[in-house]
Design an enzyme around this catalytic site. Structure first.
Site, PDB file in Angstrom:
ATOM      1  N   HIS A  99      56.423  58.563  47.043  1.00  0.00           N
ATOM      2  CA  HIS A  99      56.899  57.284  47.582  1.00  0.00           C
ATOM      3  C   HIS A  99      58.268  57.488  48.198  1.00  0.00           C
ATOM      4  O   HIS A  99      59.070  58.289  47.718  1.00  0.00           O
ATOM      5  CB  HIS A  99      56.939  56.186  46.512  1.00  0.00           C
ATOM      6  CG  HIS A  99      57.623  56.604  45.247  1.00  0.00           C
ATOM      7  ND1 HIS A  99      57.015  57.405  44.304  1.00  0.00           N
ATOM      8  CD2 HIS A  99      58.871  56.349  44.781  1.00  0.00           C
ATOM      9  CE1 HIS A  99      57.853  57.624  43.309  1.00  0.00           C
ATOM     10  NE2 HIS A  99      58.992  57.001  43.576  1.00  0.00           N
ATOM     11  N   HIS A 101      61.669  55.571  49.088  1.00  0.00           N
ATOM     12  CA  HIS A 101      62.462  54.361  48.821  1.00  0.00           C
ATOM     13  C   HIS A 101      63.214  53.940  50.082  1.00  0.00           C
ATOM     14  O   HIS A 101      63.856  54.776  50.731  1.00  0.00           O
ATOM     15  CB  HIS A 101      63.530  54.630  47.765  1.00  0.00           C
ATOM     16  CG  HIS A 101      63.039  54.972  46.395  1.00  0.00           C
ATOM     17  ND1 HIS A 101      63.034  54.057  45.366  1.00  0.00           N
ATOM     18  CD2 HIS A 101      62.550  56.123  45.879  1.00  0.00           C
ATOM     19  CE1 HIS A 101      62.579  54.647  44.259  1.00  0.00           C
ATOM     20  NE2 HIS A 101      62.283  55.893  44.543  1.00  0.00           N
TER      21      HIS A 101
HETATM   22  P1  5GP Z   1      61.118  57.175  41.306  1.00  0.00           P
HETATM   23  O1  5GP Z   1      62.126  57.150  40.193  1.00  0.00           O
HETATM   24  O2  5GP Z   1      59.817  57.777  40.846  1.00  0.00           O
HETATM   25  O3  5GP Z   1      61.621  57.770  42.581  1.00  0.00           O
HETATM   26  O4  5GP Z   1      60.859  55.661  41.663  1.00  0.00           O
HETATM   27  C1  5GP Z   1      59.902  54.879  41.052  1.00  0.00           C
HETATM   28  C2  5GP Z   1      60.218  53.447  41.416  1.00  0.00           C
HETATM   29  O5  5GP Z   1      59.055  52.675  41.224  1.00  0.00           O
HETATM   30  C3  5GP Z   1      61.314  52.824  40.565  1.00  0.00           C
HETATM   31  O6  5GP Z   1      62.349  52.362  41.436  1.00  0.00           O
HETATM   32  C4  5GP Z   1      60.620  51.691  39.835  1.00  0.00           C
HETATM   33  O7  5GP Z   1      61.422  50.541  39.715  1.00  0.00           O
HETATM   34  C5  5GP Z   1      59.393  51.429  40.686  1.00  0.00           C
HETATM   35  N1  5GP Z   1      58.222  50.992  39.962  1.00  0.00           N
HETATM   36  C6  5GP Z   1      57.704  51.572  38.832  1.00  0.00           C
HETATM   37  N2  5GP Z   1      56.573  50.924  38.451  1.00  0.00           N
HETATM   38  C7  5GP Z   1      56.380  49.930  39.361  1.00  0.00           C
HETATM   39  C8  5GP Z   1      55.366  48.923  39.501  1.00  0.00           C
HETATM   40  O8  5GP Z   1      54.442  48.819  38.699  1.00  0.00           O
HETATM   41  N3  5GP Z   1      55.492  48.080  40.563  1.00  0.00           N
HETATM   42  C9  5GP Z   1      56.507  48.189  41.465  1.00  0.00           C
HETATM   43  N4  5GP Z   1      56.518  47.314  42.483  1.00  0.00           N
HETATM   44  N5  5GP Z   1      57.472  49.120  41.362  1.00  0.00           N
HETATM   45  C10 5GP Z   1      57.414  49.976  40.324  1.00  0.00           C
END
Ligand code: 5GP
Ligand code: ZN
Length: 136
Positions: A99, A101
Site C-alpha cells: 500500500h 500512503h
Molecule cells: P503500514 O504500517 O503497514 O505501512 O500501514 C498500515 C496502515 O493501514 C496504517 O496506517 C493503519 O492505520 C491502516 N489500517 C490498518 N488496518 C486498517 C483497516 O482495517 N482499515 C483501514 N482503512 N486502514 C487500516
C-alpha cells in the site's frame, strides 16, 4: 490471499471509505490517520510489498497518486503531502499487502512524518554507491 484484510477491503468484501476505484486499485481513507485525509492506495491483487509488486503496477500506483494529489489538495485545503510506503516490519509495515500512503500535511501543523537527520560518513559516501551499483 484468504486472510488478508487489505485484499478484503480492496475487493469490497469489507467496506471502507473509498476515494477512488478501478479494476486494479482501490483508494481508501486510513482508519488510523496521521493527518486529516490520510489515504492508502491498495492494488486489488495481493502483493506483500514493493519487492513483489510488478513494475507496471508500481508505476500505475504512482501515476494514480499524481492524479489524486491535486484533487485531495482542493478537497482538503492542505498545503503539502508525504508519500510513504513501508516495506518489511523493520520499516514499520504492519499490513503485509502493498500500500502507498498519501499523507496530507497542513502548514499550521508541520510535517506529519519526521525523522532525525544523522550523518553520512566519508566511508559510506564511497562504499554504499559502489555496493549498490554492484547489485543492480
Ligand atoms: P503500514 O504500517 O503497514 O505501512 O500501514 C498500515 C496502515 O493501514 C496504517 O496506517 C493503519 O492505520 C491502516 N489500517 C490498518 N488496518 C486498517 C483497516 O482495517 N482499515 C483501514 N482503512 N486502514 C487500516
Ligand atoms: Zn492482500
Amino acid at each position: 490471499m484468504d486472510n488478508c484484510i487489505f485484499c478484503k477491503i480492496a475487493g469490497g468484501e469489507i467496506p471502507a471509505a473509498t476515494l477512488y476505484e478501478d479494476d486494479e486499485f482501490r483508494v481508501i481513507l486510513d482508519a488510523g490517520p496521521a493527518s486529516r485525509g490520510h489515504a492508502l492506495i491498495l492494488p486489488k491483487a495481493h502483493y506483500t510489498d514493493l519487492f513483489e509488486l510488478p513494475e507496471d503496477l508500481a508505476a500505475k500506483a504512482v501515476k494514480l497518486a499524481k492524479r489524486l494529489l491535486p484533487a485531495m489538495k482542493k478537497a482538503l485545503n492542505c498545503d503539502g503531502f508525504h508519500l510513504v510506503q513501508n516495506n518489511g516490519t523493520a520499516a514499520g509495515q504492519t499490513v503485509p499487502h502493498y500500500h502507498l500512503h498519501i499523507i496530507p500535511c497542513y502548514a499550521d501543523k508541520g510535517p506529519a512524518a519526521v525523522w532525525t537527520p544523522g550523518e553520512c560518513t566519508d566511508e559510506d559516501r564511497e562504499l554504499i554507491p559502489k555496493l549498490v551499483k554492484e547489485n543492480l
